[in-house]
Write a protein that holds these residues in place. Structure first.
Motif, short mmCIF file in Angstrom:
data_model
loop_
_atom_site.label_atom_id
_atom_site.label_comp_id
_atom_site.label_asym_id
_atom_site.label_seq_id
_atom_site.Cartn_x
_atom_site.Cartn_y
_atom_site.Cartn_z
N SER A 248 -21.82 6.96 1.35
CA SER A 248 -20.59 7.74 0.69
C SER A 248 -20.63 7.84 -0.91
O SER A 248 -20.13 8.40 -1.58
N TRP B 134 -12.80 8.43 10.73
CA TRP B 134 -12.52 6.61 10.55
C TRP B 134 -12.49 5.27 11.20
O TRP B 134 -12.95 4.44 11.09
N THR C 281 -15.72 2.04 13.27
CA THR C 281 -15.60 0.56 11.58
C THR C 281 -15.33 -0.01 12.42
O THR C 281 -15.14 -1.10 12.23
N ALA D 42 -4.32 5.21 10.80
CA ALA D 42 -5.01 5.32 11.42
C ALA D 42 -5.03 3.15 12.30
O ALA D 42 -6.74 3.42 12.94
N LEU E 154 -4.48 6.50 5.53
CA LEU E 154 -4.25 4.82 6.50
C LEU E 154 -3.06 4.74 7.13
O LEU E 154 -3.15 3.77 8.21
N ASN F 273 -11.79 7.10 -1.56
CA ASN F 273 -12.30 7.34 -0.18
C ASN F 273 -13.52 5.92 0.02
O ASN F 273 -13.61 5.91 1.26
N ASN G 198 0.65 -1.38 -0.11
CA ASN G 198 0.28 -0.28 0.26
C ASN G 198 0.64 1.09 -0.01
O ASN G 198 0.42 2.31 -0.62
N TYR H 78 -23.18 -1.50 6.96
CA TYR H 78 -21.96 -0.97 6.45
C TYR H 78 -22.49 -0.13 4.71
O TYR H 78 -21.85 -0.10 3.85
N SER I 151 -8.96 10.50 10.59
CA SER I 151 -8.35 9.59 10.06
C SER I 151 -8.07 8.00 11.45
O SER I 151 -8.58 7.07 11.94
N ARG J 187 -13.13 2.49 1.07
CA ARG J 187 -12.70 1.97 2.24
C ARG J 187 -13.92 1.82 3.16
O ARG J 187 -13.84 1.15 3.94
N VAL J 188 -15.75 2.11 2.84
CA VAL J 188 -16.73 1.97 3.35
C VAL J 188 -16.98 0.85 2.55
O VAL J 188 -18.33 -0.27 2.81
#
Length: 301
Positions: A154, A122, A125, A243, A240, A37, A5, A147, A118, A40-41
């Protein structure tokens, strides 16, 4: 995975400017940041349904296979990459990227704000499986519904940022999205029925992505071309890389104070940060004007 990543994320974010013409770049950046973005969800929602049908191991296999489509698409891309900048010592290049980001008032502010969102935004979640099991008493499929509600919000935010990023003030997307996210998430933490929870999660996802996508769009829109890759590396680090700190923090708060208090504390921190950005927006704008005056060679998209 973290190493991959670290290389892949910044490259993909910087790569978007090579795929479109200059007049298309603002819309492309907004769309790219929204997709980046929202993934991620949306991903966890799809995973929840897959786990229910093919199990956890099968879900990992499906996820791995899905990358083949992206690899094939990249193979067939035909572009002429320009390489006008000389290769520098890696350590010096990193140092220059950090100095550039720190000296740029808007990029510096948005990178720090991204880190706070972040860590404290975030992170909710992470405890969603606990909420699904202990509060709503649902399995992986039910978690997928939770989710997915966030993912739908989103997607709507992604569309709106891409369509209206040049028509609606950026501060409205950032601060307005922050307020909508924080209030909706706090109300969700006190809900105990799916009928109430799903709409609240929809607005949670909408608010979170509206601010996150706009911050990404602004950073990519004002960064100098020769610093784009390095600045996006710092963005990925803030988005990221930090996080896991938030995951640990909200897990600790949940264990000692409960779900509602943990989410409420984190949302309060995020709202305070947004309030500071809004309060000092004139100072930040003035600092940017001074920065441009001292750096006349900089070309801003």
């Amino acid at each position: 995975m973290g190493t991959v990543n670290a290389v892949d994320g910044p490259a993909r974010q910087a790569f978007i400017s090579d795929l479109v013409s200059k007049d298309q770049l603002p819309s492309a950046i907004a769309l790219n940041s929204g997709i980046f973005n929202s993934g991620r969800v949306i991903g966890p929602g799809l995973a929840g349904f897959l786990i229910a049908f093919v199990g956890t191991g099968g879900t990992f296999i499906v996820n791995g296979i899905s990358y083949l489509a992206v690899i094939i698409a990249l193979v067939f891309l035909k572009i002429e990459e320009s390489r006008p900048f000389a290769h520098k010592n890696p350590i010096m290049a990193i140092k220059e990227g950090i100095n550039y980001s720190y000296q740029h008032p808007i990029i510096r502010t948005l990178l720090l704000y991204t880190a706070m969102v972040s860590i404290f935004g975030w992170s909710y979640t992470t405890i969603m499986p606990v909420i699904a099991k202990n509060t709503f008493h649902v399995d992986a499929k039910g978690l997928g519904y939770l989710y997915s509600a966030t993912g739908l919000g989103s997607l709507l935010a992604t569309f709106l940022v891409g369509a209206y990023s040049k028509k609606i003030p950026a501060i409205l997307f950032i601060v307005g999205g922050n307020m909508l996210f924080s209030i909706s998430l706090v109300l969700f933490s006190f809900s105990n029925t799916m009928i109430v929870a799903l709409p609240l999660l929809f607005f949670t996802g909408f608010g979170l992505l509206a601010q996150a996508a706009m911050m990404n769009t602004i950073i990519q829109g004002i960064v100098r071309t020769d610093f784009r890759g390095r600045v996006m590396s710092l963005y990925i680090l803030m988005f990221l890389g930090v996080a896991p700190l938030g995951n640990f923090e909200i897990g600790w708060l949940t264990e000692h104070l409960g779900i509602s208090w943990a989410i409420s504390i984190n949302c309060s921190i995020v709202m305070i940060c947004a309030g500071m950005v809004y309060t000092y927006q004139k100072v930040i704008r003035q600092a940017y004007q001074n920065y441009k005056r001292l750096n006349p060679e900089e070309i801003v998209v």
